[in-house]
Design an enzyme around this catalytic site. Structure first.
Site, PDB file in Angstrom:
ATOM      1  N   GLN A   1      34.585 -38.000  -0.683  1.00 45.81           N
ATOM      2  CA  GLN A   1      33.212 -37.511  -0.816  1.00 45.81           C
ATOM      3  C   GLN A   1      33.096 -36.634  -2.059  1.00 45.81           C
ATOM      4  OE1 GLN A   1      30.657 -38.337   1.141  1.00 45.81           O
ATOM      5  NE2 GLN A   1      29.125 -36.880   0.501  1.00 45.81           N
TER       6      GLN A   1
ATOM      7  N   ASP B   1      34.417 -47.071  -0.451  1.00 44.74           N
ATOM      8  CA  ASP B   1      33.261 -46.574  -1.195  1.00 44.74           C
ATOM      9  C   ASP B   1      33.178 -47.186  -2.594  1.00 44.74           C
ATOM     10  OD1 ASP B   1      31.044 -44.973  -0.683  1.00 44.74           O
ATOM     11  OD2 ASP B   1      31.830 -43.315  -1.854  1.00 44.74           O
TER      12      ASP B   1
ATOM     13  N   LYS C   1      27.716 -39.537   8.198  1.00 46.26           N
ATOM     14  CA  LYS C   1      28.522 -40.763   8.103  1.00 46.26           C
ATOM     15  C   LYS C   1      29.385 -40.922   9.348  1.00 46.26           C
ATOM     16  CE  LYS C   1      28.543 -40.828   3.062  1.00 46.26           C
ATOM     17  NZ  LYS C   1      29.197 -40.548   1.788  1.00 46.26           N
TER      18      LYS C   1
HETATM   19  N1  LIG Z   1      32.025 -40.647  -2.451  1.00 44.37           N
HETATM   20  C1  LIG Z   1      30.752 -40.401  -2.199  1.00 44.37           C
HETATM   21  N2  LIG Z   1      29.961 -41.414  -1.766  1.00 44.37           N
HETATM   22  C2  LIG Z   1      28.652 -41.191  -1.487  1.00 44.37           C
HETATM   23  O1  LIG Z   1      27.933 -42.135  -1.095  1.00 44.37           O
HETATM   24  C3  LIG Z   1      28.117 -39.870  -1.648  1.00 44.37           C
HETATM   25  C4  LIG Z   1      28.970 -38.868  -2.105  1.00 44.37           C
HETATM   26  N3  LIG Z   1      30.266 -39.161  -2.376  1.00 44.37           N
HETATM   27  N4  LIG Z   1      28.514 -37.616  -2.306  1.00 44.37           N
HETATM   28  C5  LIG Z   1      27.150 -37.238  -2.023  1.00 44.37           C
HETATM   29  C6  LIG Z   1      26.199 -38.395  -2.038  1.00 44.37           C
HETATM   30  C7  LIG Z   1      24.945 -38.203  -1.236  1.00 44.37           C
HETATM   31  N5  LIG Z   1      24.937 -39.267  -0.267  1.00 44.37           N
HETATM   32  C8  LIG Z   1      23.964 -39.463   0.709  1.00 44.37           C
HETATM   33  C9  LIG Z   1      24.061 -40.443   1.664  1.00 44.37           C
HETATM   34  C10 LIG Z   1      23.098 -40.593   2.643  1.00 44.37           C
HETATM   35  C11 LIG Z   1      22.011 -39.767   2.679  1.00 44.37           C
HETATM   36  C12 LIG Z   1      20.972 -39.940   3.743  1.00 44.37           C
HETATM   37  O2  LIG Z   1      21.107 -40.765   4.621  1.00 44.37           O
HETATM   38  N6  LIG Z   1      19.880 -39.168   3.701  1.00 44.37           N
HETATM   39  C13 LIG Z   1      18.778 -39.245   4.629  1.00 44.37           C
HETATM   40  C14 LIG Z   1      18.043 -37.921   4.776  1.00 44.37           C
HETATM   41  C15 LIG Z   1      18.875 -36.743   5.139  1.00 44.37           C
HETATM   42  C16 LIG Z   1      18.062 -35.480   5.204  1.00 44.37           C
HETATM   43  O3  LIG Z   1      16.930 -35.501   5.689  1.00 44.37           O
HETATM   44  O4  LIG Z   1      18.596 -34.463   4.747  1.00 44.37           O
HETATM   45  C17 LIG Z   1      17.730 -40.237   4.130  1.00 44.37           C
HETATM   46  O5  LIG Z   1      17.646 -40.413   2.909  1.00 44.37           O
HETATM   47  O6  LIG Z   1      16.975 -40.755   4.950  1.00 44.37           O
HETATM   48  C18 LIG Z   1      21.881 -38.787   1.721  1.00 44.37           C
HETATM   49  C19 LIG Z   1      22.847 -38.650   0.744  1.00 44.37           C
HETATM   50  C20 LIG Z   1      26.061 -39.991  -0.391  1.00 44.37           C
HETATM   51  N7  LIG Z   1      26.813 -39.551  -1.361  1.00 44.37           N
END
Ligand SMILES: Nc1nc(=O)c2c([nH]1)NC[C@@H]1CN(c3ccc(C(=O)N[C@@H](CCC(=O)O)C(=O)O)cc3)C=[N+]21
Ligand SMILES: NC(=O)C1=CN([C@@H]2O[C@H](COP(=O)(O)OP(=O)(O)OC[C@H]3O[C@@H](n4cnc5c(N)ncnc54)[C@H](OP(=O)(O)O)[C@@H]3O)[C@@H](O)[C@H]2O)C=CC1
Length: 281
Positions: A93, A116, A49
């Site tokens: 988070q 968020d 992020k």
């Molecule tokens: N308050 C809060 N807000 C959130 O939005 C939040 C959170 N807590 N806690 C955890 C989860 C998880 N999360 C992700 C966001 C982006 C990817 C992301 O961009 N992933 C890449 C891949 C990353 C990789 O390859 O490991 C994709 O899907 O292309 C993943 C997971 C947001 N979260």
């Protein structure tokens, strides 16, 4: 034929717009991020992020909050950020360290800084389909943006949301309801055979439970749109909650993991942040 819902592509379109909006503002935009430094996932996602924010001209202030803190001390921290004119938005988070009551912390974030969209006030506005502006939780709002981009109708469609967290399932079901879908929410206590029957009805399935390959293609309705929010690591690889290969030829549309909902979540968080900056200038 199963078509991919390309979250990486649509996220880039949103991110380009956000960068332009940031450049058009005559003051810095800063997102404060509270996270548990001992949680590996949080380290990874907060890093992603912050790097994306920096690329778009948004500054981040990453604030580690470990197991030595209490719900009260974290709420006090949030309140100091609420009062800090240099802070545009605040992200808490999930998960915070064990013992810290996360939902209380979410709700301490001022609605005018809730980038968020997880606080009780803005979630209540979403639930009530309020007419005033408010931020919507980044993950489900990102899903709606993806559906809109691909012109996937929701009105009169049957939607099944699997999972009911503050982060995903609850706001996802409210958004789909507000968009005139007929929505069912499934969770841990939904009997597996009931879930199977619900799946056969569902035109849109949005799943975020955190169990790799939980949903199999054979259980889907032919022609369904499948939104895979799951972000699991299997053999070092990002893996969703949907068995992607088995959904081929059954789903009409599906989000890949990676490259689906994840990039949309980050793009929407930063879009919410610039929107708050514009509203509160
Ligand atoms: N308050 C809060 N807000 C959130 O939005 C939040 C959170 N807590 N806690 C955890 C989860 C998880 N999360 C992700 C966001 C982006 C990817 C992301 O961009 N992933 C890449 C891949 C990353 C990789 O390859 O490991 C994709 O899907 O292309 C993943 C997971 C947001 N979260
Ligand atoms: N791609 C992205 O941007 C994001 C990805 N995620 C990912 O989505 C997944 C879920 O995240 P999050 O919502 O925060 O997680 P939570 O652990 O807070 O919620 C999980 C939900 O799944 C439900 N559940 C658990 N087991 C079952 C089951 N067997 N059948 C039906 N429902 C079940 C739980 O039900 P109950 O309420 O009854 O316990 C709960 O509502 C994770 O993999 C996470 O990494 C999350 C946010 C953003």
């Amino acid at each position: 034929m199963t078509e991919l819902l390309d979250g990486a592509k649509v996220a880039k379109i949103i991110n380009d717009k956000t960068a332009q909006r940031v450049a058009g503002l005559d003051k810095p935009v800063t997102l404060a991020v509270i996270y548990d430094p001992d949680n590996e996932g949080s380290q990874l996602y907060v890093g992603m992020k912050s790097r994306k924010a920096a690329k778009l001209g948004i500054q981040t202030r990453d604030i580690p909050v470990g197991a030595d803190e209490t719900t009260e001390s974290v709420i006090a921290l949030v309140e100091s950020l609420n009062a800090d004119d240099d802070v545009t938005g605040i992200l808490v988070q999930s998960p915070l360290a064990k013992g810290i009551k996360e939902r209380q912390v979410f709700s301490a974030v001022a609605p005018s800084k809730d980038a968020d969209g997880l606080g009780a006030k803005v979630q209540g506005m979403l639930f009530g389909d309020a007419l005033e502006p408010y931020t919507v939780a980044a993950t489900p709002q990102g899903v709606m943006s993806l559906l809109n981009y691909y012109h996937i109708p929701t009105k009169g469609k049957v939607a099944l949301v699997i999972g009911r967290s503050q982060l995903f399932g609850r706001p996802m079901s409210a958004l789909l309801n507000n968009a005139d879908a007929t929505v069912t929410v499934a969770h841990r206590f939904t009997e597996p055979d009931i879930l199977k029957r619900l799946l056969k009805f569902a035109d849109i399935v949005a799943v975020g439970v955190g169990i790799p390959n939980f949903i199999k293609g054979k259980d889907l309705k032919q022609g369904a749109t499948v939104i895979d929010v799951g972000m699991n690591v299997v053999d070092g690889k990002a893996t969703g909650d949907v068995d992607f290969d088995s959904a081929q030829g059954i789903a009409d549309f599906i989000t890949p993991v990676p490259g689906g909902v994840g990039p949309m979540t980050i793009a929407t968080l930063l879009e919410n942040t610039i929107t708050l900056a514009e509203q509160n200038k």
